[in-house]
Scaffold this motif. Structure first.
Motif, PDB file in Angstrom:
ATOM      1  N   VAL A 189      40.515  56.756  41.163  1.00  0.00           N
ATOM      2  CA  VAL A 189      41.690  56.086  40.606  1.00  0.00           C
ATOM      3  C   VAL A 189      42.936  56.733  41.188  1.00  0.00           C
ATOM      4  O   VAL A 189      43.039  57.965  41.249  1.00  0.00           O
ATOM      5  CB  VAL A 189      41.703  56.197  39.065  1.00  0.00           C
ATOM      6  CG1 VAL A 189      42.927  55.484  38.492  1.00  0.00           C
ATOM      7  CG2 VAL A 189      40.414  55.625  38.479  1.00  0.00           C
ATOM      8  N   PHE A 190      43.867  55.894  41.598  1.00  0.00           N
ATOM      9  CA  PHE A 190      45.152  56.387  42.111  1.00  0.00           C
ATOM     10  C   PHE A 190      46.272  55.713  41.335  1.00  0.00           C
ATOM     11  O   PHE A 190      46.221  54.505  41.078  1.00  0.00           O
ATOM     12  CB  PHE A 190      45.305  56.064  43.601  1.00  0.00           C
ATOM     13  CG  PHE A 190      44.314  56.780  44.485  1.00  0.00           C
ATOM     14  CD1 PHE A 190      44.639  57.998  45.063  1.00  0.00           C
ATOM     15  CD2 PHE A 190      43.061  56.239  44.744  1.00  0.00           C
ATOM     16  CE1 PHE A 190      43.730  58.661  45.888  1.00  0.00           C
ATOM     17  CE2 PHE A 190      42.149  56.881  45.552  1.00  0.00           C
ATOM     18  CZ  PHE A 190      42.485  58.104  46.126  1.00  0.00           C
ATOM     19  N   VAL A 191      47.287  56.503  41.000  1.00  0.00           N
ATOM     20  CA  VAL A 191      48.483  55.982  40.341  1.00  0.00           C
ATOM     21  C   VAL A 191      49.682  56.397  41.174  1.00  0.00           C
ATOM     22  O   VAL A 191      49.900  57.593  41.407  1.00  0.00           O
ATOM     23  CB  VAL A 191      48.617  56.510  38.900  1.00  0.00           C
ATOM     24  CG1 VAL A 191      49.916  56.003  38.269  1.00  0.00           C
ATOM     25  CG2 VAL A 191      47.417  56.076  38.064  1.00  0.00           C
ATOM     26  N   ASN A 192      50.406  55.400  41.647  1.00  0.00           N
ATOM     27  CA  ASN A 192      51.566  55.645  42.521  1.00  0.00           C
ATOM     28  C   ASN A 192      51.185  56.523  43.713  1.00  0.00           C
ATOM     29  O   ASN A 192      51.930  57.409  44.130  1.00  0.00           O
ATOM     30  CB  ASN A 192      52.710  56.285  41.735  1.00  0.00           C
ATOM     31  CG  ASN A 192      53.219  55.372  40.633  1.00  0.00           C
ATOM     32  OD1 ASN A 192      53.174  54.142  40.749  1.00  0.00           O
ATOM     33  ND2 ASN A 192      53.705  55.964  39.544  1.00  0.00           N
ATOM     34  N   GLY A 193      49.988  56.264  44.254  1.00  0.00           N
ATOM     35  CA  GLY A 193      49.526  56.958  45.454  1.00  0.00           C
ATOM     36  C   GLY A 193      48.903  58.311  45.220  1.00  0.00           C
ATOM     37  O   GLY A 193      48.429  58.951  46.160  1.00  0.00           O
ATOM     38  N   THR A 194      48.852  58.779  43.982  1.00  0.00           N
ATOM     39  CA  THR A 194      48.307  60.098  43.657  1.00  0.00           C
ATOM     40  C   THR A 194      47.013  59.948  42.864  1.00  0.00           C
ATOM     41  O   THR A 194      46.925  59.100  41.955  1.00  0.00           O
ATOM     42  CB  THR A 194      49.326  60.916  42.842  1.00  0.00           C
ATOM     43  OG1 THR A 194      50.538  61.046  43.601  1.00  0.00           O
ATOM     44  CG2 THR A 194      48.792  62.290  42.510  1.00  0.00           C
ATOM     45  N   ALA A 195      46.015  60.775  43.190  1.00  0.00           N
ATOM     46  CA  ALA A 195      44.745  60.720  42.472  1.00  0.00           C
ATOM     47  C   ALA A 195      44.961  60.956  40.975  1.00  0.00           C
ATOM     48  O   ALA A 195      45.697  61.862  40.573  1.00  0.00           O
ATOM     49  CB  ALA A 195      43.783  61.757  43.041  1.00  0.00           C
ATOM     50  N   TYR A 196      44.305  60.139  40.186  1.00  0.00           N
ATOM     51  CA  TYR A 196      44.445  60.210  38.731  1.00  0.00           C
ATOM     52  C   TYR A 196      43.107  60.658  38.153  1.00  0.00           C
ATOM     53  O   TYR A 196      42.112  59.940  38.250  1.00  0.00           O
ATOM     54  CB  TYR A 196      44.850  58.843  38.186  1.00  0.00           C
ATOM     55  CG  TYR A 196      45.048  58.799  36.687  1.00  0.00           C
ATOM     56  CD1 TYR A 196      46.256  59.184  36.124  1.00  0.00           C
ATOM     57  CD2 TYR A 196      44.037  58.358  35.850  1.00  0.00           C
ATOM     58  CE1 TYR A 196      46.462  59.128  34.754  1.00  0.00           C
ATOM     59  CE2 TYR A 196      44.223  58.299  34.474  1.00  0.00           C
ATOM     60  CZ  TYR A 196      45.433  58.690  33.930  1.00  0.00           C
ATOM     61  OH  TYR A 196      45.626  58.633  32.569  1.00  0.00           O
TER      62      TYR A 196
END
Length: 203
Positions: A162-169
């Motif tokens: 999962v990525f949120v705004n390009g960062t791994a979540y």
């Protein structure tokens, strides 16, 4: 014409009585059948109406409030932002259906919905809200967990990324807040690719 014998008269009476009885039974029977058919038709209509119009995906929630997100006759205007969701199944894009959260049979739409199959999630409400991705999937009526989404599920021992705004979540994707220009990627692989940025343009 000769007189009828007693046996002939009784036979004729039985035939006449049978016809009268048949007539007496037929109309109530027809009426009862009509009532049953009408009830069946009403049930079928309600069942079809409950499926909604969700881009081909049925939502069992209809016009219920979901985690504070209501279904109203119009889109809200006081608060209007957009998020974007990318779904990938082993590198292949999975289109987010159009019309999610728009309940045509009920003439209402949730404050959280889609218009086109472009991945853009519209948050349009009469008040400020911060719904989660889990709420969006609940309105859609589809599955979302740490290991899969919709009909796509990771293999045993291979978690979904999962990525949120390009960062791994690292958390539960259901908890991701949908705010202005939030970009989310749910990726079941391999392969796994870093998500490309999404340009909202004038949205």
């Amino acid at each position: 014409m000769g007189r009828q014998t007693r046996q002939q008269r009784r036979a004729q009476e039985r035939r006449t009585h049978g016809k009268v009885a048949s007539r007496r039974i037929s109309w109530p029977t027809i009426a009862a059948v009509g009532v049953v058919l009408a009830a069946v038709a009403l049930f079928a209509s309600q069942a079809l109406g409950s499926s909604g119009s969700n881009g081909g995906t049925a939502s069992p929630l209809l016009a219920n409030t979901v985690d504070g997100i209501k279904c109203g006759p119009t889109e809200g205007t006081a608060y209007h932002v957009h998020a974007h969701l990318t779904l990938l199944d082993h590198g292949n894009p999975v289109a987010l259906p159009a019309g999610l959260g728009i309940m045509t049979p009920n003439n209402c739409l949730y404050w959280l919905h889609t218009h086109n199959p472009d991945g853009v999630i519209h948050i349009e409400a009469p008040v400020g809200v911060t719904p989660t991705l889990g709420t969006f999937f609940d309105i859609w009526g589809e599955h979302l967990s740490r290991t899969g989404f919709w009909y796509v599920n990771a293999q045993r021992g291979q978690p979904m990324r999962v990525f949120v705004n390009g960062t791994a979540y690292p958390g539960n994707p259901r908890s991701i807040r949908l705010m202005k220009h939030t970009t989310i990627t749910l990726e079941v692989g391999p392969p796994f690719r870093r998500p490309a940025p999404f340009h909202f343009g004038i949205l």
